[in-house]
Design a protein around this motif. Structure first.
Motif, PDB file in Angstrom:
ATOM      1  N   GLY A 151      18.791  21.615  40.608  1.00 40.62           N
ATOM      2  CA  GLY A 151      19.294  21.942  41.936  1.00 40.62           C
ATOM      3  C   GLY A 151      18.423  22.961  42.653  1.00 40.62           C
ATOM      4  N   GLU A 152      18.948  23.493  43.758  1.00 38.55           N
ATOM      5  CA  GLU A 152      18.206  24.461  44.569  1.00 38.55           C
ATOM      6  C   GLU A 152      19.113  25.614  44.968  1.00 38.55           C
ATOM      7  N   GLY A 153      18.508  26.713  45.445  1.00 36.84           N
ATOM      8  CA  GLY A 153      19.273  27.858  45.909  1.00 36.84           C
ATOM      9  C   GLY A 153      19.316  28.990  44.904  1.00 36.84           C
ATOM     10  N   PRO A 154      19.901  30.137  45.322  1.00 34.12           N
ATOM     11  CA  PRO A 154      19.929  31.337  44.481  1.00 34.12           C
ATOM     12  C   PRO A 154      20.597  31.131  43.123  1.00 34.12           C
ATOM     13  N   GLU A 155      21.725  30.412  43.090  1.00 31.99           N
ATOM     14  CA  GLU A 155      22.415  30.184  41.822  1.00 31.99           C
ATOM     15  C   GLU A 155      21.550  29.361  40.867  1.00 31.99           C
ATOM     16  N   SER A 156      20.892  28.372  41.431  1.00 24.30           N
ATOM     17  CA  SER A 156      20.004  27.540  40.614  1.00 24.30           C
ATOM     18  C   SER A 156      18.851  28.359  40.054  1.00 24.30           C
ATOM     19  N   GLU A 157      18.270  29.215  40.888  1.00 23.64           N
ATOM     20  CA  GLU A 157      17.153  30.037  40.439  1.00 23.64           C
ATOM     21  C   GLU A 157      17.580  31.004  39.335  1.00 23.64           C
ATOM     22  N   ALA A 158      18.783  31.559  39.466  1.00 26.46           N
ATOM     23  CA  ALA A 158      19.297  32.469  38.444  1.00 26.46           C
ATOM     24  C   ALA A 158      19.530  31.725  37.130  1.00 26.46           C
ATOM     25  N   PHE A 159      20.043  30.508  37.236  1.00 27.91           N
ATOM     26  CA  PHE A 159      20.289  29.686  36.042  1.00 27.91           C
ATOM     27  C   PHE A 159      18.977  29.350  35.341  1.00 27.91           C
TER      28      PHE A 159
END
Length: 258
Positions: free
Chosen positions: A201-209
């Motif tokens: 996926g994309e976005g801040p949550e994805s990057e944190a994951f």
């Protein structure tokens, strides 16, 4: 092996590792057939790299046949990358002890059909086309790279179907390479670890994951990039002494149970 001016097929070539491989093949002068179910992405990539798109479901033999014919019309087919595949996660038995909660046999069959049988079908068809090529100075008529996964070796909880499919790809590497040797065709397998593809996926949550996932990698402590995988794929295709090998590209990770 020189791929400049030759044709190449990349299954699953519209995104992720397949797209990176398609770009690197094109940069080496190959005429690339982007074979995928994703029409818009596949057509856009083919236009970007000066290749062609083929709508291919690897569980449909006729689709693969059409893509091979399309490639051969462009130039002699000398390079193939089989990266089409799907993932699926479900435990073998359910927590409630009921058969209805056990792993879906339909899902298991689908994963095997795409990841393993689809890969083998693409190998047998593309290698047949390659066998008619003029050999190079080493007697090589073409090279094939299949994509497996580190899940073939240390699959996690819930990965029975995925690990079985990728384990099958690993297991057929040497016997198929031996089969193809008489025709002057090399075959290798690349087994990726945790790679940064659109699946996360994309976005801040994805990057944190993804950052959290990267902590489990030995070094460097991050997810790999599609280009890093594609670089190994290209090496296996073009290095004339690479044959019958399975190469892990995973930053040294050994996957935990979950």
């Amino acid at each position: 092996m020189d791929i400049n001016g030759a044709s190449a097929i990349v299954t699953g070539g519209a995104s992720g590792i397949g797209a990176a491989a398609a770009r690197q093949l094109a940069a080496r002068g190959a005429h690339v057939v982007v074979a995928d179910l994703q029409v818009e992405r596949g057509q856009a990539l083919a236009e970007e790299i000066g290749g062609v798109f083929a709508h291919v479901d690897v569980t449909r033999t006729d689709d693969i046949t059409a893509a091979v014919e399309q490639a051969v019309r462009l130039a002699p087919l000398r390079a193939v990358v089989n990266s089409a595949g799907i993932g699926f996660a479900q435990r073998t038995i359910g927590r409630d002890g009921q058969l209805e909660s056990a792993h879906s046999l339909e899902a298991f069959t689908k994963v095997i059909a795409i990841n393993l049988i689809g890969t083998f079908d693409a190998v047998r068809q593309t290698a047949t086309a390659m066998s008619g090529n003029e050999p190079d100075a080493d007697g090589c008529r073409g090279a094939i790279v299949n994509l497996a996964s580190v899940a073939a070796f240390d699959g996690q909880i819930g990965q029975a179907s995925y690990s079985a499919s990728k384990g099958g790809v690993v297991g057929m590497t040497l016997p198929v390479a031996r089969d193809l040797a008489a025709a002057g065709i090399r075959l290798n397998t690349v087994a990726p670890g945790l790679i940064d593809t659109p699946i996360y996926g994309e976005g801040p949550e994805s990057e944190a994951f993804k950052a959290k996932l990267g902590e489990s990698v030995l070094f460097p402590r991050r997810l790999g990039t599609p280009d890093e995988l594609a670089s190994m794929v290209l090496e296996c295709l073009t290095n004339s002494y690479m044959n019958g090998e399975v190469v892990r590209v995973d930053g040294g990770i050994r996957m935990p149970p979950k």
